[in-house]
Design a protein around this motif. Structure first.
Motif, PDB file in Angstrom:
ATOM      1  N   MET A   1       0.826  -1.200   0.000  1.00 14.50           N
ATOM      2  CA  MET A   1       0.000   0.000   0.000  1.00 14.50           C
ATOM      3  C   MET A   1       0.868   1.260   0.000  1.00 14.50           C
ATOM      4  O   MET A   1       0.550   2.233  -0.692  1.00 14.50           O
ATOM      5  N   GLU A   2       1.958   1.260   0.750  1.00 14.87           N
ATOM      6  CA  GLU A   2       2.861   2.410   0.768  1.00 14.87           C
ATOM      7  C   GLU A   2       3.481   2.629  -0.613  1.00 14.87           C
ATOM      8  O   GLU A   2       3.611   3.767  -1.068  1.00 14.87           O
ATOM      9  N   LYS A   3       3.833   1.544  -1.282  1.00 19.59           N
ATOM     10  CA  LYS A   3       4.393   1.644  -2.630  1.00 19.59           C
ATOM     11  C   LYS A   3       3.365   2.245  -3.581  1.00 19.59           C
ATOM     12  O   LYS A   3       3.680   3.138  -4.374  1.00 19.59           O
ATOM     13  N   GLU A   4       2.119   1.764  -3.488  1.00 16.99           N
ATOM     14  CA  GLU A   4       1.062   2.310  -4.341  1.00 16.99           C
ATOM     15  C   GLU A   4       0.823   3.786  -4.056  1.00 16.99           C
ATOM     16  O   GLU A   4       0.591   4.576  -4.975  1.00 16.99           O
ATOM     17  N   LEU A   5       0.883   4.182  -2.802  1.00 16.89           N
ATOM     18  CA  LEU A   5       0.684   5.587  -2.449  1.00 16.89           C
ATOM     19  C   LEU A   5       1.819   6.468  -2.999  1.00 16.89           C
ATOM     20  O   LEU A   5       1.580   7.609  -3.397  1.00 16.89           O
ATOM     21  N   LYS A   6       3.040   5.938  -3.004  1.00 18.71           N
ATOM     22  CA  LYS A   6       4.159   6.698  -3.561  1.00 18.71           C
ATOM     23  C   LYS A   6       4.004   6.861  -5.073  1.00 18.71           C
ATOM     24  O   LYS A   6       4.410   7.879  -5.644  1.00 18.71           O
ATOM     25  N   GLU A   7       3.442   5.851  -5.741  1.00 16.55           N
ATOM     26  CA  GLU A   7       3.267   5.906  -7.191  1.00 16.55           C
ATOM     27  C   GLU A   7       2.064   6.754  -7.585  1.00 16.55           C
ATOM     28  O   GLU A   7       1.961   7.189  -8.732  1.00 16.55           O
ATOM     29  N   PHE A   8       1.170   7.004  -6.660  1.00 12.69           N
ATOM     30  CA  PHE A   8      -0.069   7.709  -6.977  1.00 12.69           C
ATOM     31  C   PHE A   8       0.147   9.095  -7.576  1.00 12.69           C
ATOM     32  O   PHE A   8      -0.476   9.428  -8.583  1.00 12.69           O
ATOM     33  N   PRO A   9       1.028   9.953  -7.012  1.00 14.10           N
ATOM     34  CA  PRO A   9       1.217  11.275  -7.629  1.00 14.10           C
ATOM     35  C   PRO A   9       1.691  11.187  -9.077  1.00 14.10           C
ATOM     36  O   PRO A   9       1.259  11.963  -9.925  1.00 14.10           O
TER      37      PRO A   9
END
Length: 102
Positions: A73-81
């Protein structure tokens, strides 16, 4: 030396005033032995400790899985922007899509 801990009395059946020392698995509620004899004959009734052990066995793998899921989830959040920026740059569907950018 240490403060006295309060004595915890067992929960009693409101109908029979007997200890709730059995667990009815289907309804997920505690029963006294009299309730078990009166209305739950043939149902899956176990000691609460047995139910607790079974649930603990289910919980242990879930706890082991949690750190991995958090990392995902943290990885996905970093990729979100970055993903949001790409969507802003993409022309609409009538203008040819995002094929050239991706």
């Amino acid at each position: 030396m240490f403060p006295q801990l309060p004595v915890i009395s067992p929960r009693l059946c409101p109908q029979h005033q007997r200890p709730l020392d059995l667990y009815y698995h289907d309804d997920k509620e505690c029963l006294c032995d009299q309730c078990c004899r009166d209305g739950h004959k043939g149902h899956r009734v176990v000691k609460p400790q047995e139910e607790w052990k079974g649930r603990w066995r289910e919980l242990v793998p879930m706890q082991a899985e949690t750190p991995r899921r958090i990392q995902e989830m943290e990885k996905e959040l970093k990729e979100f922007p970055l993903t949001a920026q790409l969507h802003k740059l993409c022309p609409g569907p009538t203008e040819g899509g995002c094929g050239a950018l991706l």
